[in-house]
Design an enzyme around this catalytic site. Structure first.
Site, mmCIF file in Angstrom:
data_model
loop_
_atom_site.group_PDB
_atom_site.id
_atom_site.type_symbol
_atom_site.label_atom_id
_atom_site.label_comp_id
_atom_site.label_asym_id
_atom_site.label_seq_id
_atom_site.Cartn_x
_atom_site.Cartn_y
_atom_site.Cartn_z
ATOM 1 N N GLY A 46 49.004 2.664 41.066
ATOM 2 C CA GLY A 46 49.759 3.647 40.305
ATOM 3 C C GLY A 46 50.479 2.994 39.147
ATOM 4 N N GLN A 51 56.686 1.959 32.547
ATOM 5 C CA GLN A 51 56.175 0.596 32.754
ATOM 6 C C GLN A 51 55.371 0.083 31.569
ATOM 7 O OE1 GLN A 51 54.544 1.650 36.909
ATOM 8 N NE2 GLN A 51 55.140 -0.500 37.112
ATOM 9 N N CYS A 88 55.246 -3.584 43.232
ATOM 10 C CA CYS A 88 55.279 -2.888 41.943
ATOM 11 C C CYS A 88 54.737 -3.818 40.867
ATOM 12 C CB CYS A 88 56.720 -2.491 41.618
ATOM 13 S SG CYS A 88 56.903 -1.640 40.040
ATOM 14 N N LEU A 89 53.906 -3.271 39.984
ATOM 15 C CA LEU A 89 53.330 -4.093 38.909
ATOM 16 C C LEU A 89 54.424 -4.646 37.991
ATOM 17 C CD1 LEU A 89 50.205 -1.936 37.934
ATOM 18 C CD2 LEU A 89 50.248 -4.043 39.297
ATOM 19 N N HIS A 130 56.729 6.532 44.769
ATOM 20 C CA HIS A 130 57.068 5.294 44.049
ATOM 21 C C HIS A 130 57.029 5.541 42.535
ATOM 22 C CE1 HIS A 130 56.773 0.785 43.398
ATOM 23 N NE2 HIS A 130 56.359 1.261 42.242
ATOM 24 N N GLU A 131 55.936 6.176 42.076
ATOM 25 C CA GLU A 131 55.789 6.386 40.622
ATOM 26 C C GLU A 131 56.818 7.397 40.107
ATOM 27 O OE1 GLU A 131 54.194 4.181 39.218
ATOM 28 O OE2 GLU A 131 53.067 3.512 40.966
ATOM 29 N N HIS A 134 60.076 5.814 39.310
ATOM 30 C CA HIS A 134 60.117 5.142 38.004
ATOM 31 C C HIS A 134 60.635 6.079 36.904
ATOM 32 C CE1 HIS A 134 58.411 1.144 38.434
ATOM 33 N NE2 HIS A 134 57.399 1.593 39.165
HETATM 34 NI NI NI Z 1 56.147 0.426 40.367
#
Ligand code: NI
Length: 155
Positions: A46, A51, A88-89, A130-131, A134
């Site tokens: 995701g 991000q 998380c990226l 999660h997304e 953000h």
């Molecule tokens: Ni993330």
């Protein structure tokens, strides 16, 4: 399409409240396609617009069933509770146990601007929560009990 730069912890954009996508334009469609390519290039499940330094309410998710795009997503139902590992990226090398609802219903707009209602459970429910976090400047480390360094674990 293009692979975008994923910003990491410490960048203010990750902590900002995002704005709704006002309307679907060619620019937004390009951003969606670039976000999907960026998510795949980073081997993620995701990605949220902040991000890639865009403070808009837009997320892409793929838990192995093809890309799912949501603009202006809203959590309308959530039940159950489950603890599992998340990363998380934007926080490379870290993961931790995060409690999430097991079943959720999310409403938003598709990549074509059409209203959609998604019922999700398991990994998809977790990825969506999660997304969506953000979009409110919330990161998984805010919800975790113990942050484990996966490099220290030798994974
Ligand atoms: Ni993330």
């Amino acid at each position: 399409m293009a692979v975008l730069e994923i910003i990491t912890l410490g960048d203010d954009v990750l902590r900002q409240e995002t704005d709704p996508v006002p309307k679907l334009t060619k620019k937004i469609t390009k951003l969606i396609n670039d976000m999907i390519e960026t998510m795949y290039a980073a081997d993620g499940v995701g990605l949220a617009a902040p991000q890639v330094s865009v403070s808009l309410r837009l997320i892409v998710v793929d838990v192995g069933e093809g890309p799912l795009v949501l603009m202006n997503p809203k959590l309308v139902k959530a039940f159950g509770q489950e603890l599992d590992v998340e990363g998380c990226l934007s926080i490379p090398g870290k993961q931790g146990y995060v409690g999430r609802s097991t079943h959720i219903v999310v409403e938003g707009l598709s990549e074509r601007g059409k209203p959609v209602r998604i019922e999700a459970e398991g990994l998809l429910a977790r990825a969506l929560q999660h997304e969506m976090d953000h979009l409110n400047g919330v990161l998984f480390i805010d919800r975790v009990e113990d942050v484990e360094d996966i490099i220290e674990k030798g994974v």
